[in-house]
Design a protein around this motif. Structure first.
Motif, PDB file in Angstrom:
ATOM      1  N   ASP A 107       0.828  -1.203   0.000  1.00  0.00           N
ATOM      2  CA  ASP A 107       0.000   0.000   0.000  1.00  0.00           C
ATOM      3  C   ASP A 107       0.860   1.250   0.000  1.00  0.00           C
ATOM      4  O   ASP A 107       0.555   2.223  -0.672  1.00  0.00           O
ATOM      5  CB  ASP A 107      -0.934   0.019   1.220  1.00  0.00           C
ATOM      6  N   LYS A 110       2.425   2.210  -3.697  1.00  0.00           N
ATOM      7  CA  LYS A 110       1.572   2.301  -4.878  1.00  0.00           C
ATOM      8  C   LYS A 110       2.171   3.205  -5.934  1.00  0.00           C
ATOM      9  O   LYS A 110       1.955   3.005  -7.112  1.00  0.00           O
ATOM     10  CB  LYS A 110       0.172   2.798  -4.494  1.00  0.00           C
ATOM     11  N   ASP A 113       3.887   1.541  -8.855  1.00  0.00           N
ATOM     12  CA  ASP A 113       3.147   0.825  -9.880  1.00  0.00           C
ATOM     13  C   ASP A 113       3.365   1.507 -11.224  1.00  0.00           C
ATOM     14  O   ASP A 113       3.541   2.724 -11.306  1.00  0.00           O
ATOM     15  CB  ASP A 113       1.639   0.814  -9.567  1.00  0.00           C
ATOM     16  N   LYS A 115       2.420   3.345 -14.265  1.00  0.00           N
ATOM     17  CA  LYS A 115       1.271   4.204 -14.545  1.00  0.00           C
ATOM     18  C   LYS A 115       1.202   4.474 -16.039  1.00  0.00           C
ATOM     19  O   LYS A 115       2.093   5.058 -16.627  1.00  0.00           O
ATOM     20  CB  LYS A 115       1.394   5.516 -13.765  1.00  0.00           C
ATOM     21  N   ASN A 124      -6.367  -0.584 -14.659  1.00  0.00           N
ATOM     22  CA  ASN A 124      -5.283  -0.200 -13.745  1.00  0.00           C
ATOM     23  C   ASN A 124      -5.398  -0.938 -12.419  1.00  0.00           C
ATOM     24  O   ASN A 124      -4.399  -1.378 -11.850  1.00  0.00           O
ATOM     25  CB  ASN A 124      -5.290   1.312 -13.488  1.00  0.00           C
ATOM     26  N   MET A 125      -6.618  -1.084 -11.937  1.00  0.00           N
ATOM     27  CA  MET A 125      -6.831  -1.790 -10.677  1.00  0.00           C
ATOM     28  C   MET A 125      -6.434  -3.258 -10.806  1.00  0.00           C
ATOM     29  O   MET A 125      -5.806  -3.830  -9.910  1.00  0.00           O
ATOM     30  CB  MET A 125      -8.287  -1.657 -10.251  1.00  0.00           C
ATOM     31  N   SER A 128      -2.683  -3.479 -10.863  1.00  0.00           N
ATOM     32  CA  SER A 128      -2.200  -3.257  -9.499  1.00  0.00           C
ATOM     33  C   SER A 128      -2.387  -4.502  -8.636  1.00  0.00           C
ATOM     34  O   SER A 128      -1.502  -4.881  -7.865  1.00  0.00           O
ATOM     35  CB  SER A 128      -2.937  -2.066  -8.886  1.00  0.00           C
ATOM     36  N   GLU A 129      -3.521  -5.157  -8.787  1.00  0.00           N
ATOM     37  CA  GLU A 129      -3.782  -6.380  -8.021  1.00  0.00           C
ATOM     38  C   GLU A 129      -2.814  -7.496  -8.414  1.00  0.00           C
ATOM     39  O   GLU A 129      -2.349  -8.254  -7.568  1.00  0.00           O
ATOM     40  CB  GLU A 129      -5.235  -6.838  -8.209  1.00  0.00           C
ATOM     41  N   GLN A 131       0.247  -7.069  -9.639  1.00  0.00           N
ATOM     42  CA  GLN A 131       1.556  -6.712  -9.092  1.00  0.00           C
ATOM     43  C   GLN A 131       1.611  -6.998  -7.597  1.00  0.00           C
ATOM     44  O   GLN A 131       2.605  -7.519  -7.091  1.00  0.00           O
ATOM     45  CB  GLN A 131       1.857  -5.228  -9.354  1.00  0.00           C
ATOM     46  N   ARG A 132       0.538  -6.663  -6.915  1.00  0.00           N
ATOM     47  CA  ARG A 132       0.456  -6.919  -5.479  1.00  0.00           C
ATOM     48  C   ARG A 132       0.564  -8.418  -5.213  1.00  0.00           C
ATOM     49  O   ARG A 132       1.279  -8.847  -4.306  1.00  0.00           O
ATOM     50  CB  ARG A 132      -0.866  -6.376  -4.945  1.00  0.00           C
TER      51      ARG A 132
END
Length: 195
Positions: A107, A110, A113, A115, A124-125, A128-129, A131-132
């Motif tokens: 978190d 971020k 990430d 962009k 994008n979400m 991001s998920e 990558q997380r």
């Protein structure tokens, strides 16, 4: 690598550092700081710890530059120090908490990430998920596997170079990377819906 006397090679900088030149040391830090932070972040999965590790790495470099024999490259020596500092931090973390939390680290990071303005917010979400999930899966690996995955797959170093940094045979690096990738794949299978 410009100093007060014109263009300086890495060897020139090291010689000047050994003679006590702070300007030369500052140039070395400037040249390698981001690589050290990236490796530390890959191993520690925490932005603040990565910056702290980088600071400790360069303190150790400054204190021990005179003992650098130049038998291996400076980056090999630097990466070895980075790996040792990160290993120390991981040991302290495990000793004090017993559990490594990666959610807070992800978190906090971020802004790292990728962009890209073209994808939709939903895309994008999803990125991001993913990558997380990959970072989380890497952080769940044993330290020796996390180290080789970070150096090979994130930093793009060769097997031979990793072997030199870690002080182990190249064949051991290859087998650790294979085992690390298998363990990583297994960890990611639990998050199959993201891939």
């Amino acid at each position: 690598m410009r100093g007060g006397e014109g263009f300086l090679t890495e060897n020139d900088l090291i010689k000047k550092c050994k003679k006590g030149s702070r300007e030369a040391f500052n140039i070395l830090v400037s040249n390698y700081q981001q690589q050290v932070i990236n490796i530390a972040y890959g191993m520690l999965s925490n932005q603040e710890d990565a910056y702290d590790a980088a600071q400790e790495v360069f303190v150790r470099v400054y204190k021990s530059i005179e003992s650098f024999k130049e038998q291996s490259s400076f980056t090999t020596w630097l990466y070895r120090i980075t790996k040792n500092v990160c290993s120390d931090i991981l040991r302290k973390r495990q000793k004090h908490s017993g559990v490594i939390s990666i959610n807070q680290a992800i978190d906090e990071k971020k802004d790292m990430d990728i962009k890209d303005e073209s994808p939709t917010p939903e895309e994008n979400m999803e990125i991001s998920e993913r990558q997380r999930a990959v970072r989380e899966a890497i952080s769940e690996l044993k330290e020796e596997y996390r180290t080789v995955i970070t150096l090979c797959d994130i930093e793009g170093l060769s097997y031979d170079y990793i072997a030199e940094v870690l002080g182990i045979p190249s064949g051991t690096v290859k087998s650790r990377i294979n085992r690390a990738r298998s363990a990583l794949k297994k960890n990611l299978m639990n998050k199959r819906e993201l891939f």
